[in-house]
Design a protein around this motif. Structure first.
Motif, PDB file in Angstrom:
ATOM      1  N   VAL A   1      -4.452  -7.871  -6.689  1.00 59.73           N
ATOM      2  CA  VAL A   1      -4.716  -6.522  -7.149  1.00 59.73           C
ATOM      3  C   VAL A   1      -3.462  -5.688  -6.999  1.00 59.73           C
ATOM      4  CG1 VAL A   1      -6.026  -4.401  -6.727  1.00 59.73           C
ATOM      5  CG2 VAL A   1      -7.150  -6.624  -6.568  1.00 59.73           C
ATOM      6  N   GLU A   2      -3.063  -4.988  -8.037  1.00 61.90           N
ATOM      7  CA  GLU A   2      -1.894  -4.130  -7.960  1.00 61.90           C
ATOM      8  C   GLU A   2      -2.314  -2.796  -7.357  1.00 61.90           C
ATOM      9  OE1 GLU A   2       0.084  -3.792 -11.654  1.00 61.90           O
ATOM     10  OE2 GLU A   2       0.755  -5.876 -11.654  1.00 61.90           O
ATOM     11  N   LYS A   3      -1.683  -2.454  -6.220  1.00 63.24           N
ATOM     12  CA  LYS A   3      -2.051  -1.235  -5.503  1.00 63.24           C
ATOM     13  C   LYS A   3      -1.338  -0.001  -6.049  1.00 63.24           C
ATOM     14  CE  LYS A   3      -4.706  -3.164  -2.388  1.00 63.24           C
ATOM     15  NZ  LYS A   3      -6.122  -2.852  -2.264  1.00 63.24           N
ATOM     16  N   VAL A   4      -0.145  -0.191  -6.642  1.00 61.54           N
ATOM     17  CA  VAL A   4       0.663   0.943  -7.057  1.00 61.54           C
ATOM     18  C   VAL A   4       1.210   0.675  -8.437  1.00 61.54           C
ATOM     19  CG1 VAL A   4       2.708   2.342  -6.554  1.00 61.54           C
ATOM     20  CG2 VAL A   4       1.321   1.452  -4.683  1.00 61.54           C
ATOM     21  N   SER A   5       1.231   1.646  -9.286  1.00 61.13           N
ATOM     22  CA  SER A   5       1.866   1.524 -10.592  1.00 61.13           C
ATOM     23  C   SER A   5       3.206   2.239 -10.563  1.00 61.13           C
ATOM     24  CB  SER A   5       0.993   2.147 -11.681  1.00 61.13           C
ATOM     25  OG  SER A   5       1.698   2.215 -12.897  1.00 61.13           O
ATOM     26  N   TRP A   6       4.282   1.463 -10.699  1.00 60.48           N
ATOM     27  CA  TRP A   6       5.621   2.070 -10.685  1.00 60.48           C
ATOM     28  C   TRP A   6       5.847   2.934 -11.920  1.00 60.48           C
ATOM     29  CZ3 TRP A   6       9.325   2.096  -6.960  1.00 60.48           C
ATOM     30  CH2 TRP A   6       9.094   1.258  -5.875  1.00 60.48           C
ATOM     31  N   GLY A   7       5.051   2.739 -12.947  1.00 61.23           N
ATOM     32  CA  GLY A   7       5.251   3.517 -14.168  1.00 61.23           C
ATOM     33  C   GLY A   7       4.798   4.948 -14.057  1.00 61.23           C
ATOM     34  N   GLN A   8       4.207   5.351 -12.919  1.00 61.68           N
ATOM     35  CA  GLN A   8       3.669   6.701 -12.791  1.00 61.68           C
ATOM     36  C   GLN A   8       4.665   7.694 -12.203  1.00 61.68           C
ATOM     37  OE1 GLN A   8       0.366   5.778 -10.270  1.00 61.68           O
ATOM     38  NE2 GLN A   8      -1.038   5.387 -11.969  1.00 61.68           N
ATOM     39  N   ILE A   9       5.894   7.265 -11.926  1.00 61.33           N
ATOM     40  CA  ILE A   9       6.789   8.115 -11.152  1.00 61.33           C
ATOM     41  C   ILE A   9       7.137   9.434 -11.850  1.00 61.33           C
ATOM     42  CG2 ILE A   9       8.761   6.810 -12.016  1.00 61.33           C
ATOM     43  CD1 ILE A   9       8.488   8.730  -8.738  1.00 61.33           C
TER      44      ILE A   9
ATOM     45  N   GLU B   1      -2.187  -8.360   2.893  1.00 62.08           N
ATOM     46  CA  GLU B   1      -2.748  -9.706   2.797  1.00 62.08           C
ATOM     47  C   GLU B   1      -3.888  -9.747   1.781  1.00 62.08           C
ATOM     48  OE1 GLU B   1      -2.059 -11.828   7.027  1.00 62.08           O
ATOM     49  OE2 GLU B   1      -3.553 -10.218   7.052  1.00 62.08           O
ATOM     50  N   ASP B   2      -4.717  -8.700   1.760  1.00 60.36           N
ATOM     51  CA  ASP B   2      -5.809  -8.640   0.794  1.00 60.36           C
ATOM     52  C   ASP B   2      -5.267  -8.557  -0.628  1.00 60.36           C
ATOM     53  OD1 ASP B   2      -7.597  -8.721   2.862  1.00 60.36           O
ATOM     54  OD2 ASP B   2      -7.997  -6.563   2.854  1.00 60.36           O
ATOM     55  N   ALA B   3      -4.201  -7.762  -0.804  1.00 60.02           N
ATOM     56  CA  ALA B   3      -3.621  -7.604  -2.139  1.00 60.02           C
ATOM     57  C   ALA B   3      -3.049  -8.917  -2.647  1.00 60.02           C
ATOM     58  CB  ALA B   3      -2.541  -6.535  -2.110  1.00 60.02           C
ATOM     59  N   ILE B   4      -2.428  -9.670  -1.765  1.00 59.64           N
ATOM     60  CA  ILE B   4      -1.872 -10.957  -2.155  1.00 59.64           C
ATOM     61  C   ILE B   4      -2.995 -11.926  -2.534  1.00 59.64           C
ATOM     62  CG2 ILE B   4      -0.605 -12.982  -1.344  1.00 59.64           C
ATOM     63  CD1 ILE B   4       0.957 -11.027   0.471  1.00 59.64           C
ATOM     64  N   GLY B   5      -4.072 -11.878  -1.759  1.00 61.37           N
ATOM     65  CA  GLY B   5      -5.173 -12.800  -1.999  1.00 61.37           C
ATOM     66  C   GLY B   5      -5.928 -12.521  -3.279  1.00 61.37           C
TER      67      GLY B   5
ATOM     68  N   PRO C   1       0.830  -1.215   0.000  1.00 65.87           N
ATOM     69  CA  PRO C   1       0.000   0.000   0.000  1.00 65.87           C
ATOM     70  C   PRO C   1       0.862   1.262   0.000  1.00 65.87           C
ATOM     71  CG  PRO C   1      -0.712  -1.547   1.707  1.00 65.87           C
ATOM     72  CD  PRO C   1       0.599  -2.051   1.194  1.00 65.87           C
ATOM     73  N   GLU C   2       0.330   2.301  -0.610  1.00 71.11           N
ATOM     74  CA  GLU C   2       1.049   3.575  -0.671  1.00 71.11           C
ATOM     75  C   GLU C   2       1.395   4.085   0.726  1.00 71.11           C
ATOM     76  OE1 GLU C   2       2.683   7.169  -2.073  1.00 71.11           O
ATOM     77  OE2 GLU C   2       2.033   5.477  -3.297  1.00 71.11           O
ATOM     78  N   SER C   3       0.411   4.148   1.594  1.00 70.47           N
ATOM     79  CA  SER C   3       0.611   4.679   2.941  1.00 70.47           C
ATOM     80  C   SER C   3       0.563   3.527   3.944  1.00 70.47           C
ATOM     81  CB  SER C   3      -0.493   5.689   3.261  1.00 70.47           C
ATOM     82  OG  SER C   3      -0.374   6.208   4.564  1.00 70.47           O
ATOM     83  N   PRO C   4       1.501   3.505   4.873  1.00 69.90           N
ATOM     84  CA  PRO C   4       2.510   4.521   5.187  1.00 69.90           C
ATOM     85  C   PRO C   4       3.908   4.188   4.665  1.00 69.90           C
ATOM     86  CG  PRO C   4       2.353   3.012   7.010  1.00 69.90           C
ATOM     87  CD  PRO C   4       1.421   2.478   5.941  1.00 69.90           C
TER      88      PRO C   4
END
Length: 295
Positions: free
Chosen positions: A282-290, A275-279, A55-58
């Motif tokens: 779902v990709e929470k963050v796109s590294w391509g947006q930097i 844990e939810d993301a692994i299950g 997750p983005e935060s924190p």
């Protein structure tokens, strides 16, 4: 001795950092190492897609948290020109592996790797990570004549004449180098290798409390067993050099100089969002947006 606190991620998820009396530099701030489950530890290969579950935060540290401690730009905290240089850091840990994991993504309008002396890694764009897992004050780190208690892992790629790593101040220890049981490093990039590009760095290390200055071996080294809620000292720096010996900036997580570990990082409890993301994959963050500075 390690310093521990009990934290509540339900609170810090909305804050990114929290205050703590007695924290070091920057004063009063805590950052967080995301706890990876055993089945989701990153593969250290320079492909940061493993980190998309975080997750983005924190956990994410972006340009707004960076200092220019050497004052190359005479800039305040977060005063980066993101079209010139844009760093992102995410850190994690795993209990069973007893490893600390690092991901660093850097957009740079010009990637420099043309030093004449391969050993002078600071003459090119580099990544420096200082680790003191026993949470010692600055004046207690790496005292002259005493065992080493803070290790610097410094990387510069592409390699020049095969040289890309400098692990200080312990010198060339084969057992404490990339590819060993205790250190692993990977890198990749998109764009122009020596022009406008985004570089991706990954590293894992086994935390070391102390080791002799001379002839250190794994048997003579004190390894630290990480535990949930431990606070350890880590500081991270990136050099931005557009021309030989010409620093555009030297951006780090602490306002102090390099060659010190002063940021307080907490070994976070398992995050339900992770844990939810692994299950659900779902990709929470796109590294391509930097480059766009998307948060």
């Amino acid at each position: 001795m390690k310093k521990s606190i009990v934290i509540c991620l339900a609170v810090v998820m909305s804050l990114g950092v929290v205050s703590l009396a007695g924290a070091h530099s920057p004063a009063g701030e805590l950052f967080f190492l995301v706890q990876f489950p055993d089945n989701a530890v990153p593969t250290i290969d320079g492909d940061l897609s493993d980190w998309n579950i975080v997750p983005e935060s924190p956990y994410y540290l972006r340009a707004d948290k960076m200092f220019d401690p050497a004052q190359m730009q005479e800039a305040g905290r977060g005063e980066l020109d993101l079209s010139d240089f844009n760093p992102v850091h995410v850190l994690g840990w795993n209990d069973n592996m007893n490893k600390i994991y690092f991901a660093n993504q850097i957009f740079d309008n010009l990637h420099n790797a043309d030093r004449e002396d391969p050993a002078r890694h600071w003459n090119d764009d580099n990544w420096e990570v200082e680790v003191n897992p026993t949470h010692l004050a600055a004046e207690e780190q790496n005292l002259a004549g005493e065992p080493v208690n803070r290790i610097a892992y410094k990387w510069v790629v592409p390699p020049v004449e095969g040289v890309y790593q400098s692990i200080e101040p312990v010198g060339d220890l084969a057992w404490l180098s990339d590819g060993s049981e205790y250190v692993s490093y990977g890198w990749g990039f998109t764009g122009d290798m020596f022009g406008e590009s985004t570089y991706y760095y990954e590293m894992s290390v086994t935390p070391i409390g102390s080791l002799p200055r001379e002839n250190a071996t794994p048997e003579s080294t004190e390894f630290v067993d990480l535990e949930e809620d431990d606070i350890i000292h880590i500081s991270i720096f990136n050099g931005d050099i557009d021309n030989a010996d010409d620093y555009q900036g030297f951006w780090g997580t602490t306002p102090e100089s390099s060659n010190i570990a002063l940021n307080d990082f907490v070994c976070a409890p398992m995050d339900p969002a992770l844990e939810d993301a692994i299950g659900t994959a779902v990709e929470k963050v796109s590294w391509g947006q930097i480059k766009a500075g998307v948060k």
